[in-house]
Design a protein around this motif. Sequence first.
Motif, PDB file in Angstrom:
ATOM      1  N   VAL A 160      29.299  33.562  41.007  1.00  0.00           N
ATOM      2  CA  VAL A 160      30.652  34.130  40.999  1.00  0.00           C
ATOM      3  C   VAL A 160      31.663  33.126  40.454  1.00  0.00           C
ATOM      4  N   ARG A 161      31.540  31.870  40.864  1.00  0.00           N
ATOM      5  CA  ARG A 161      32.501  30.853  40.410  1.00  0.00           C
ATOM      6  C   ARG A 161      32.450  30.691  38.897  1.00  0.00           C
ATOM      7  N   ALA A 162      31.228  30.591  38.347  1.00  0.00           N
ATOM      8  CA  ALA A 162      31.092  30.397  36.896  1.00  0.00           C
ATOM      9  C   ALA A 162      31.613  31.616  36.137  1.00  0.00           C
ATOM     10  N   VAL A 163      31.266  32.817  36.610  1.00  0.00           N
ATOM     11  CA  VAL A 163      31.702  34.037  35.914  1.00  0.00           C
ATOM     12  C   VAL A 163      33.222  34.205  36.047  1.00  0.00           C
ATOM     13  N   ARG A 164      33.746  33.907  37.244  1.00  0.00           N
ATOM     14  CA  ARG A 164      35.190  34.047  37.455  1.00  0.00           C
ATOM     15  C   ARG A 164      35.973  33.117  36.522  1.00  0.00           C
ATOM     16  N   LEU A 165      35.484  31.877  36.398  1.00  0.00           N
ATOM     17  CA  LEU A 165      36.159  30.941  35.486  1.00  0.00           C
ATOM     18  C   LEU A 165      36.162  31.477  34.061  1.00  0.00           C
ATOM     19  N   SER A 166      35.028  32.075  33.660  1.00  0.00           N
ATOM     20  CA  SER A 166      34.955  32.582  32.287  1.00  0.00           C
ATOM     21  C   SER A 166      35.860  33.802  32.104  1.00  0.00           C
ATOM     22  N   ILE A 167      35.997  34.638  33.146  1.00  0.00           N
ATOM     23  CA  ILE A 167      36.909  35.793  33.023  1.00  0.00           C
ATOM     24  C   ILE A 167      38.351  35.284  32.921  1.00  0.00           C
TER      25      ILE A 167
END
Lengths: 227, 227
Positions: free
Chosen positions: B106-113
């Motif tokens: 979630v952290r990695a995907v959230r940063l990319s969003i």
Amino acid sequence: MIDINIVKKLGDFSINAAFALGESGITALFGRSGAGKTSIINMVAGLIQPDAGHISINGHFLFNSDEGINIPPEKRRIGYIFQEGRLFQHLSVLSNLTYGMRLIPTSQRYVKLDQVVKLLDIESLLDRRPAKLSGGEKQRVAIGRALLTSPTLLLMDEPLASLDEARKREVIPFIAALSRNLLVPILYVTHDLEEIMTLADNVVLIESGHSIAAVSPEEAISRYYHR
Amino acid sequence: MTVMEWEALRLSLWISCCAVAGSLIPGILVAWILARFEFWGKSLLDGLVHLPLVLPPVVIGYLLLLLFGQRGMMGAWLLKTFGISIAFNWKGAALAAAVMAFPLLVRAVRLSIEGVSQEIEDAARTLGAGPARVFFTVTLPLMTPGIITGLILSFARSIGEFGATITFVSNIQGQTQTLPLALYTLTQSPGGESGAIRLCVISVVVAMSALIVSELMSKRFTAYIRG
């Protein structure tokens, strides 16, 4: 006929704009930076919802607070050219150009791809990615992308502001040609007197979020120097 | 390598793949909600998602046992409704690994969003794309490097999962005995040192490979997106 009469409170700043546009030609929203010009066209595009008022194109309401109408941006058929282009980095120039066009039924397309490519002189750029374009080329592609949605109104938010003088001179003739060749009305945000003189047919003066007068370009410049 | 070691390696890879595959779509959805929306209870959701990062893994394992054990609320329902039991088998190990790795995904995907400008999404909407089309044609492709990083990080975390797994599904050879559990078993057995060292080396190689592949793929996708 495009009729705009909107009110919006943004924190301590309030917008109260009322003006009309003809069926073709370039109408400039002219005012200092921070006068609320971009907020006004964002409301016209549907990206910000006004608190009250109405926005209509040829009698068809895009927004009307009294009747609870608020058409989402994707259904307004309004082309928007942003100050910084906002091209899709992961798509080629051709895919950027056709992104919106493919979403419009063929029967409703009055602007053709070949026509836009020729008008904006971007044939040699079609296979490139946006990262490989100059500032002027990016803005020409952004103009083409918005045009290909066959819009009923074209919004331009200081499309030349991020360009140097040479790039501005490259893009100005294309914008002038749009209103002449395609007869699409253009609402053009600027705080640049030269752009007013070169491009605008009519000028709406914006001060502290309020539309204070609709005047000719000459009158706008005269008021600017005598205020 | 012994049969037990091969089995632990195979089981670890299988369980990690299942954990990552199962948490991909919920991970993207939760990351998107956290990145793009403001709502009551957002801090609570954010806290819940990140809880496995700060709680002792044994606590997570025990909570899973209470919930998904055969007499637990969810476990009893799954058994009664679908005939599925996940306690003390590889499915439970995959669930434990997925829960423990979820915050990293979630952290990695959230940063990319959050790296995808909402202005680009606005541009797509003015071109006629509705919210779902904007997500699939603009946001998702631009966040791909972050998704790859999240997937590989959560895969590496799943491979290393120990505390929650041993508490929830125990240490059963061929069923739930993953690499770290097999390594632990060998360190507790007389004469198990050489096997433990082999599994230690394998763990390091798998984890390092995952990180290197993540870095390479992320760079390659970023370069592809930028053209």
